[in-house]
Enzyme design. Structure first.
Site, mmCIF file in Angstrom:
data_model
loop_
_atom_site.group_PDB
_atom_site.id
_atom_site.type_symbol
_atom_site.label_atom_id
_atom_site.label_comp_id
_atom_site.label_asym_id
_atom_site.label_seq_id
_atom_site.Cartn_x
_atom_site.Cartn_y
_atom_site.Cartn_z
ATOM 1 N N GLU A 123 0.788 -1.251 0.000
ATOM 2 C CA GLU A 123 0.000 0.000 0.000
ATOM 3 C C GLU A 123 0.811 1.286 0.000
ATOM 4 O O GLU A 123 0.536 2.200 0.770
ATOM 5 C CB GLU A 123 -0.954 -0.002 1.193
ATOM 6 C CG GLU A 123 -1.834 -1.240 1.231
ATOM 7 C CD GLU A 123 -2.820 -1.247 2.412
ATOM 8 O OE1 GLU A 123 -2.697 -0.420 3.311
ATOM 9 O OE2 GLU A 123 -3.711 -2.114 2.399
ATOM 10 N N GLU A 231 -6.119 -10.703 -0.732
ATOM 11 C CA GLU A 231 -6.929 -10.412 0.460
ATOM 12 C C GLU A 231 -8.410 -10.330 0.098
ATOM 13 O O GLU A 231 -9.120 -9.439 0.551
ATOM 14 C CB GLU A 231 -6.502 -9.084 1.100
ATOM 15 C CG GLU A 231 -5.023 -8.987 1.399
ATOM 16 C CD GLU A 231 -4.627 -7.715 2.155
ATOM 17 O OE1 GLU A 231 -5.510 -7.027 2.694
ATOM 18 O OE2 GLU A 231 -3.420 -7.429 2.189
HETATM 19 C C1 GLA Z 1 -4.830 -4.187 4.549
HETATM 20 C C2 GLA Z 1 -3.599 -4.980 4.946
HETATM 21 C C3 GLA Z 1 -3.967 -6.235 5.692
HETATM 22 C C4 GLA Z 1 -5.047 -6.008 6.722
HETATM 23 C C5 GLA Z 1 -6.230 -5.363 6.053
HETATM 24 C C6 GLA Z 1 -7.326 -5.175 7.063
HETATM 25 O O1 GLA Z 1 -5.451 -4.646 3.415
HETATM 26 O O2 GLA Z 1 -2.791 -5.312 3.873
HETATM 27 O O3 GLA Z 1 -2.835 -6.721 6.354
HETATM 28 O O4 GLA Z 1 -4.571 -5.222 7.765
HETATM 29 O O5 GLA Z 1 -5.805 -4.122 5.551
HETATM 30 O O6 GLA Z 1 -7.542 -6.314 7.821
#
Ligand code: GLA
Length: 320
Positions: A123, A231
């Site tokens: 990010e 994710e």
């Molecule tokens: C981001 C991070 C993850 C997690 C999510 C929320 O996407 O990459 O590690 O913290 O936020 O759970």
């Protein structure tokens, strides 16, 4: 046939876990997933204590669970503006690089035998369209080329058969996607340091469209990169929606199932480029979306319900 058996010839299907869910959802995990990611336990801020000592206990337990049961792991993550070892930044650049390199070595020595991929930088792109990189203590300390520098350090320590990723969310929004592509081109300009893009895929019933995700996959592939869906969860709410449902209607449940089906059909089409698809949680009994972006609002973004039973969304991705 279970999920991981069904997808054996496509890609690994994984789930994010923590020290509670590996107990509570053990059977679901072992039946269905071939890979796990620590939700928080391998983040730098979980490992390095403020006094400089290391705390591996939670990560050790999850690693042992994976190893004993023949699961692969994704390493998540090395460099992020959140949940990092903030107090190292009180020191000079040389020190930061030295302790960070030591951390990467330790993580590799301790867990490397079952980790097939690392989210090296998480990010780093700013959401605001007028800005490129997000503010972060890593950026402030290491300067303009910090992401390339981090990839150089990590690729000097982690063997080349482990996939190194740049991982981000809203990775399909054209504005942000352009900046991700710019970043990858900059980092990979002399040698290929980034092997794959991590598409977090925190999506909802209303956005994005499958076509936009397809277009995004195509663009990342055209850079010569592999893809990992890192994710995924499918929220019942539009991001800006502050409303709250007691439980979803049949109609919305059907939409949820259909969209999961469509997403996985898309991923199967690109199986030659996609290494793994990880869900950000195991079952709806525990999801970070119960507290984000609205605290205490129930959500049902995963494939198993609150009692650990497979939902229609699960059956739909098995139906091919
Ligand atoms: C981001 C991070 C993850 C997690 C999510 C929320 O996407 O990459 O590690 O913290 O936020 O759970």
């Amino acid at each position: 046939m279970t999920l991981k058996e069904k997808y054996k010839d496509y890609f690994d299907v994984g789930a994010a876990v923590n020290n509670e869910t590996i107990r509570q959802d053990k059977d679901i995990i072992l039946d269905n997933f071939s890979m796990i990611t620590c939700e928080n336990e391998m983040k730098y801020g979980s490992i390095l204590r403020r006094d400089g000592s290391y705390n591996y206990s939670n990560a050790d337990e999850i690693y042992a669970f994976a190893k004993d049961n023949g699961l692969k792991m994704r390493g998540h993550n090395f460099v992020w503006h959140n949940q990092t070892a903030y107090n190292i930044f009180d020191n000079d650049v040389e020190y930061v690089i030295q302790v960070f390199s030591e951390h990467v070595k330790n993580m590799h020595e301790r867990y490397g035998d079952i980790i097939t991929a690392w989210d090296v930088v998480n990010e780093a792109i700013e959401d605001k369209s007028s800005e490129y990189l997000r503010k972060s203590p890593w950026y402030s300390k290491l300067g303009d080329n910090y992401i390339k520098k981090i990839f150089e350090i990590v690729s000097g320590i982690i063997p080349s058969d482990v996939t190194l990723l740049y991982n981000d969310y809203n990775e399909y929004i054209p504005d942000k996607r352009e900046k991700i592509i710019r970043l990858i081109k900059e980092v990979n300009s002399d040698e290929k340091l980034i092997d794959a893009v991590g598409m977090q895929c925190h999506v909802n019933l209303y956005y994005p469209s499958i076509d936009l995700v397809r277009e995004t996959i195509e663009l990342y592939i055209s850079l010569g990169l592999r893809i990992q869906i890192t994710e995924m969860d499918l929220s019942y709410y539009k991001f800006e929606d502050k409303g709250c449902m007691d439980k979803p209607s049949k109609e919305l449940e059907e939409k949820h199932a259909k969209m999961y089906g469509d997403y996985f059909a898309l991923f199967r089409e690109y199986k030659d480029y996609i290494d793994s698809v990880t869900l950000w949680g195991v079952a709806d009994s525990y999801t970070w979306l119960d507290d984000f972006p609205v605290r205490g609002r129930k959500n049902w973004p995963l494939l198993f319900d609150e009692n650990g039973k497979p939902k229609d969304s699960y059956y739909r991705i098995m139906d091919f």
